[in-house]
Every structure is written in structure tokens, then in C-alpha cells.
Write a protein that holds these residues in place. Structure first.
Motif, PDB file in Angstrom:
ATOM      1  N   TYR A 141      -2.988   4.433  -9.704  1.00 23.18           N
ATOM      2  CA  TYR A 141      -1.746   3.708  -9.412  1.00 23.18           C
ATOM      3  C   TYR A 141      -2.086   2.267  -9.064  1.00 23.18           C
ATOM      4  CZ  TYR A 141      -3.132   4.178  -4.508  1.00 23.18           C
ATOM      5  OH  TYR A 141      -3.811   4.101  -3.313  1.00 23.18           O
ATOM      6  N   ASP A 142      -1.088   1.409  -9.147  1.00 24.41           N
ATOM      7  CA  ASP A 142      -1.213   0.012  -8.735  1.00 24.41           C
ATOM      8  C   ASP A 142      -0.509  -0.128  -7.392  1.00 24.41           C
ATOM      9  OD1 ASP A 142      -1.040  -2.708  -8.261  1.00 24.41           O
ATOM     10  OD2 ASP A 142      -0.504  -3.237 -10.317  1.00 24.41           O
ATOM     11  N   PRO A 143      -1.249  -0.337  -6.306  1.00 22.97           N
ATOM     12  CA  PRO A 143      -0.634  -0.392  -4.980  1.00 22.97           C
ATOM     13  C   PRO A 143       0.340  -1.551  -4.808  1.00 22.97           C
ATOM     14  CG  PRO A 143      -2.914  -1.118  -4.874  1.00 22.97           C
ATOM     15  CD  PRO A 143      -2.698  -0.551  -6.251  1.00 22.97           C
ATOM     16  N   ARG A 144       0.234  -2.571  -5.650  1.00 25.76           N
ATOM     17  CA  ARG A 144       1.119  -3.730  -5.522  1.00 25.76           C
ATOM     18  C   ARG A 144       2.467  -3.493  -6.180  1.00 25.76           C
ATOM     19  NH1 ARG A 144      -2.816  -8.824  -5.550  1.00 25.76           N
ATOM     20  NH2 ARG A 144      -0.804  -9.883  -5.551  1.00 25.76           N
ATOM     21  N   ASN A 145       2.551  -2.473  -7.034  1.00 26.20           N
ATOM     22  CA  ASN A 145       3.791  -2.242  -7.767  1.00 26.20           C
ATOM     23  C   ASN A 145       4.625  -1.084  -7.228  1.00 26.20           C
ATOM     24  OD1 ASN A 145       4.000  -4.282  -9.662  1.00 26.20           O
ATOM     25  ND2 ASN A 145       2.730  -3.245 -11.175  1.00 26.20           N
ATOM     26  N   LEU A 146       3.979  -0.131  -6.543  1.00 22.96           N
ATOM     27  CA  LEU A 146       4.731   1.013  -6.028  1.00 22.96           C
ATOM     28  C   LEU A 146       5.610   0.605  -4.843  1.00 22.96           C
ATOM     29  CD1 LEU A 146       2.340   4.107  -5.991  1.00 22.96           C
ATOM     30  CD2 LEU A 146       4.628   4.025  -6.984  1.00 22.96           C
TER      31      LEU A 146
END
Length: 432
Positions: A141-146
Motif C-alpha cells: 500500500y501507499d501510506p500517503r494515499n490511504l
């Protein structure tokens, strides 16, 4: 086909006269990683390494064996191939080249078992070494987008499968697609779907059931196998859960499937891929300004372990690895295969940023890895207790090929699952 040779003199000695030939599937950045390992060996022993890298290594090896002219060492595509060649006597036992005490101190029991096979006499020997490994039981996952609430749930220490599915369904209900997925890979299309089914079966029914399935003693029509396919179908065949739907899943290359993670807005939020996908992520482009041109490990992509579906699947990990075996017993070949198990050799590959290479040698300090994601992956791999090798890679070739094709057929015709599994079971009865 790419060929590389090292012919530098050893440290302080005369020009090398001994040569070891190696055939492998490593090309591009992977080839560069192996050649970095080979340079250290050359400098230490003054032995030339002639390496041939090709994605058709298995076919080339089969042709070389038929002609009676195999390389000294070769990468084996699967544990099934390792066992087959060991039983046929075409592989040479490598026990004499290795230190038993050294291996025990550097590698966990599960990894040592993967290096062993039964020879023509019925005795078990070491027949290969694991040059590098991959963890397959991960979700990226991308932590900046969730969204913040979803990120908190996803990264909680006791995330359950039900919570993960609830998170995905919530994203879909809000109009955003949760899962990235791509099953295309030239002639091997379908294998990313087998990884899904394998992980689900392992974490739902447990390692013992998984072992029976891999060994061909558990029918494909049995409840555990059917349930794993159905669980996969709840994601892959449900409208709104996978970016682009089944049509896109069938046509999207696995290495490009996760690129929408980094879009602005993201095209999907979750990606189930083995740890080697980090080399692909590092080449992608970020979709929002101010964050750098390429995704960065730890900042732009992280992973969580694949959650257990039941208590039977707790603690299990699906893994893969590159096995290097000996086909011609020479002093130079023995020296190289022993060297490749050492921390010095392994560090030469893993220390390269963006390589995606992970070692399972426990003596390598985690600080030697170039980023926090690779350090976490290495920590998981070296400390994993209940590991299982990729199921399709462990099955006979004809069974593996049928499995790949069946995944594609299932996505195209999900209502035919019973027919598909009965067909796979017919293959099982003849393949084992």
C-alpha cells in the motif's frame, strides 16, 4: 541472451586459469546483482566466472543436458525441478562443498530443508543453495494515499482477514477501487492469481493441508481448495473491487499492476505481490508533486503480512527463492557454490538500491539493507518459522501450467469453477 565473464587476476596472484560456468534466469538489474557477487569471488579466489543470463534458462538447461554439455552451475526454476533432477542423478550432491555447521548457524531449518532433495540411492543430500529469496505473503500500500482511518486499521497489529475485506468493501462503496491486480506475464500469464489462491489456502486451511495439495494427494475438488478459489473470486470477480475489472486483470502485466497505487488520485490502494515487486515500484512515477520522481520505500510504499483467515493459518508464510545447483563437479564450481552462501557474497547483491533482493542468511545485519522496507522483509524471512515454498512452483510442470491456465479461465468464466477444478483434478491424477 546476455553473457558476462570475469577474468581479472586474483588479489596479488597470477591470472586466473580456472573457470566456472553458470547459467541463470537473472537478466538486467538481477544480472548486475549476481555479477556483483561474482566479482567478490573472483577477487578472492582468482577463478573466472562465465555467466549466461536468459529468461529461457530452463529450456537452455534442458537442451544442454540433452547434448551432454551442461553448465557447471545453473539456477533451477522450481523445487519440483530440483527434486526431479536430483532423483534422476543429473544434479550433483553438494554436501562436500558446504559446511554443515556453517549452514546451521546461518540458515533456518525451513530454508535448509528447501536446499535438500532425495538422490537416486534414496538418500537425502544438499543439492542446491538459495542465492536470494522472496516473501510472497505480503500486501502493499501507499501510506500517503490511504485515508487516515483505513491506514490505522490496515497497520494495526491484529488485522484480520474480515477487517481487510471490510476495508476494501468500504473503499469500493465510496467509489474508489481497492485492489490492483495484473495476471499477464507472457507465456506464464496467470501465475499472480495462483499466488492469491496459494496464500488464501495456506492461511485458511493451514500448512498441513497445503502440503497435501502440493504433493498431489489432496483433490482439487476438495472443500479446502474450492474455498480458496471462491475466496479469490470474491475479490477478482466482484465488480468494483479490482481496477478495470476482469478484463484489465487479464491484460495488465503483473509488474505494472501496482503503478496506480502512486497516482493522484490513486487508481487502487492495495496490491498483493511478492517482495520482488519493489524493484518495479522503484521504477514507477509518483502522481503528485513534491514527492520525488519515483516512489521511495518506506515513504511511498510499505507492506503488511497477509492476514490469517483462520487459526490454522496463523504464522505461516509463503516464500519463493532462486536455487542454484551443480551439474558438473569441479573444484571451481564447489568453491563458488560454497562462497555464494556466505554473508560476504549475499551482501554484494542486497546492498544495491532497488535490487529487490533479500537474503535468508541470518548473519547479515539488517542495517546492511539500503532501506526500511527491505530490512523489514529480511527480518520476516530470516525469522519465519513455518515457511512453505510457492505451491505452483513445487508442483510438476504439467500441473503448474494447468494451474496458470485455470486461473485465466476462472476469471473469464467464474460460473465454470466446478468444471475447471474437475479438469485440474484429471491433470493431478496423471501428473504425479
Amino acid at each position: 541472451m546476455m553473457v558476462a565473464a570475469f577474468a581479472l587476476p586474483g588479489c596479488g596472484g597470477p591470472a586466473a586459469t580456472d573457470t566456472v560456468t553458470v547459467l541463470g534466469s537473472w537478466t538486467g538489474d538481477e544480472q548486475s546483482g549476481f555479477l556483483a557477487m561474482a566479482r567478490g569471488f573472483q577477487q578472492k579466489y582468482g577463478i573466472q566466472v562465465d555467466y549466461t543470463g536468459t529468461r529461457d534458462a530452463s529450456a537452455v538447461l534442458a537442451s544442454d543436458l540433452k547434448d551432454g554439455n551442461p553448465p557447471d552451475l545453473a539456477v533451477l526454476a522450481t523445487p519440483g525441478e530440483l527434486r526431479q533432477d536430483a532423483a534422476a542423478g543429473t544434479l550433483v550432491p553438494i554436501d562436500a562443498a558446504l559446511s554443515s555447521a556453517g549452514l546451521t548457524s546461518q540458515y533456518g531449518p525451513g530454508w535448509l530443508k528447501l536446499m535438500q532433495a532425495t538422490g537416486p540411492s534414496g538418500a537425502s543430500h544438499y543439492y542446491a543453495v538459495i542465492v536470494k529469496a522472496a516473501l510472497k505473503s505480503v500486501i502493499w500500500y501507499d501510506p500517503r494515499n490511504l485515508p487516515a482511518s483505513d491506514l490505522a486499521l490496515l497497520t494495526s497489529s491484529h488485522l484480520t482477514w474480515e477487517q481487510l475485506m471490510g476495508l476494501a468493501n468500504g473503499l469500493a462503496a465510496g467509489g474508489t477501487t481497492p485492489w490492483c491486480m495484473g495476471l499477464e506475464d507472457s507465456s506464464s500469464s496467470g501465475w499472480p492469481g495462483t499466488d492469491w489462491i496459494e496464500d488464501i489456502l495456506l492461511h485458511q486451511s493451514g500448512p498441513q493441508v497445503y502440503d497435501r495439495w502440493v504433493a498431489g494427494t489432496l483433490p482439487w475438488t476438495s472443500p479446502p481448495v474450492v474455498q480458496a478459489w471462491q475466496e479469490f473470486g470474491q475479490i477478482a470477480n466482484t465488480p468494483g473491487l479490482v481496477r478495470g475489472g476482469t478484463g484489465a486483470e487479464l491484460l495488465t502485466n503483473y509488474g505494472q499492476a501496482g503503478q496506480p497505487l502512486f497516482g493522484s488520485p490513486p487508481g487502487c490502494y492495495l496490491d498483493h505481490e511478492a517482495s520482488f515487486i519493489t524493484a518495479f515500484y522503484a521504477q514507477d512515477r509518483l502522481g503528485f508533486p513534491g514527492s520525488g520522481a519515483h516512489p521511495r520505500p518506506g515513504t511511498d510504499f510499505r507492506f503488511i503480512p497477509f492476514p490469517a483467515l483462520t487459526a490454522a493459518g496463523q504464522g505461516a508464510e509463503e516464500v519463493a527463492g532462486d536455487l542454484l545447483g551443480m551439474f558438473r563437479d569441479t573444484p571451481a564450481a564447489r568453491e563458488l557454490i560454497a562462497y555464494l552462501t556466505t554473508p560476504q557474497a549475499q551482501e554484494a547483491w542486497i546492498s544495491q538500491p532497488g535490487s529487490g533482493a533479500i537474503s535468508v542468511n541470518r548473519l547479515i545485519p539488517l542495517g546492511d539493507y539500503p532501506d526500511p522496507v527491505s530490512r523489514d522483509l529480511a527480518n520476516n524471512l530470516t525469522h519465519a518459522v513455518d515457511i512453505r515454498f510457492d505451491a505452483s512452483d513445487s508442483m510438476p510442470q504439467v500441473m503448474q501450467n494447468a494451474f496458470y491456465g485455470a486461473v485465466l479461465e476462472y476469471l473469464d468464466s467464474p460460473g465454470q469453477l466446478n468444471v475447471i477444478l474437475r479438469s485440474l483434478d484429471q491433470v493431478r491424477k496423471s501428473a504425479y
